[in-house]
Design a protein around this motif. Structure first.
Motif: not given
Length: 298
Positions: A17-22
């Motif tokens: 999910t952090a990668l998606g936000v990035a």
């Protein structure tokens, strides 16, 4: 499904999910008249090499045939950017980013001299981020200390060991965090923040009703978008739905003056014109509340 004590890196579980936000921060930064500038976000996505997010970066999702406006993520990011900038402008010199993920604010915001930024997150997530930044010779714009610890454990002790001063007014952020914590851990998180926040401390929180994703956000997004913005994952499957205290009420009950804003409020403040959304997608997008609060004198 989540389990007690589960861990993750940047391409598994909550880390995805952090990668998606990035990914969406990178898209926002590349848009005309972007709300934010995050030149590091794309570096993280490309370094991770996760195929779904590489595809989204190259070919962003569309809504009813039109490009999905990156401003949705830009609004959230700008809210927290401005929170920190206003806090340090008013003299706060200690900032703590809870569940920092791929947040690069220590590297991209203009921090006054003497500010210390602490980032708390899982060890593998911080290791990935620090490695990518080092590979690109990135330099933080202020003193920057990472704290590798799970927020379900004794993170205050780890923060203290990194040098945080419990007597200094602190600016805290909880962005994209609370649903990923069990109810007891969320309540403990706020209790610890209260203990570590003398008068004048500030906090910014992204909060949503406990059932905000329970009605199938991923299914609704798939219905209207040509591809899932989060690749193969449904963030709601990583959420906890057990009982917990409402953050806004907790803050008001514990000596904080709170201002709450909806996404639409922030869009109006930032001069963003968002497209008309289908009603059920609009309802989901409007459910978060963005809280900013100041600890009152005792």
């Amino acid at each position: 499904m989540r389990t007690d004590g589960d861990t993750w890196d940047i391409v598994t579980g909550v880390g995805l999910t952090a990668l998606g936000v990035a990914t969406f921060r990178a898209l926002e930064s590349a848009a005309p008249d972007p709300l934010i500038q995050d030149s590091y976000a794309e570096l993280f996505v490309r370094a991770a090499g996760e195929p779904k997010f590489m595809d989204i970066l190259a070919d962003p999702p569309t809504l009813a045939g039109a490009p999905l406006v990156p401003g949705f993520m830009g609004i959230r990011t700008k809210f927290f950017d401005e929170f920190f900038l206003s806090s340090v402008a008013d003299g706060i010199t200690q900032a703590v980013i809870l569940a920092a993920g791929l947040d690069a604010r220590a590297y991209r915001l203009d921090w006054p001299p003497g500010t210390i930024v602490y980032e708390i997150d899982q060890p593998d997530v911080l290791e990935f981020k620090n490695r990518v930044l080092a590979e690109h010779s990135a330099t933080p714009r202020t003193e920057h200390r990472t704290v590798a610890v799970d927020l379900r454990s004794d993170w205050p002790a780890a923060l203290a060991a990194a040098g945080a001063d419990p007597a200094a007014p602190t600016a805290w952020s909880a962005e994209g965090l609370l649903p990923y914590l069990p109810g007891a851990a969320q309540d403990a998180l706020f209790a610890h923040i209260g203990e570590l926040s003398p008068a004048g401390s500030r906090i910014a929180v992204e909060a949503a009703p406990a059932d905000a994703a329970s009605s199938g956000l991923a299914e609704i997004e798939t219905k209207y978008l040509n591809k899932n913005p989060f690749g193969d994952i449904d963030p709601a499957e990583l959420f906890y739905y057990d009982d917990r205290t409402d953050p806004e009420q907790w803050l008001r009950d514990h000596g904080w003056s709170v201002h709450a804003a909806t996404p639409a409020d922030l869009a109006a403040t930032y001069g963003v014109s968002l497209p008309d959304l289908p009603e059920e997608l609009e309802q989901h997008w409007q459910r978060p509340r963005y809280l900013s609060a100041v600890r009152d004198p005792h």
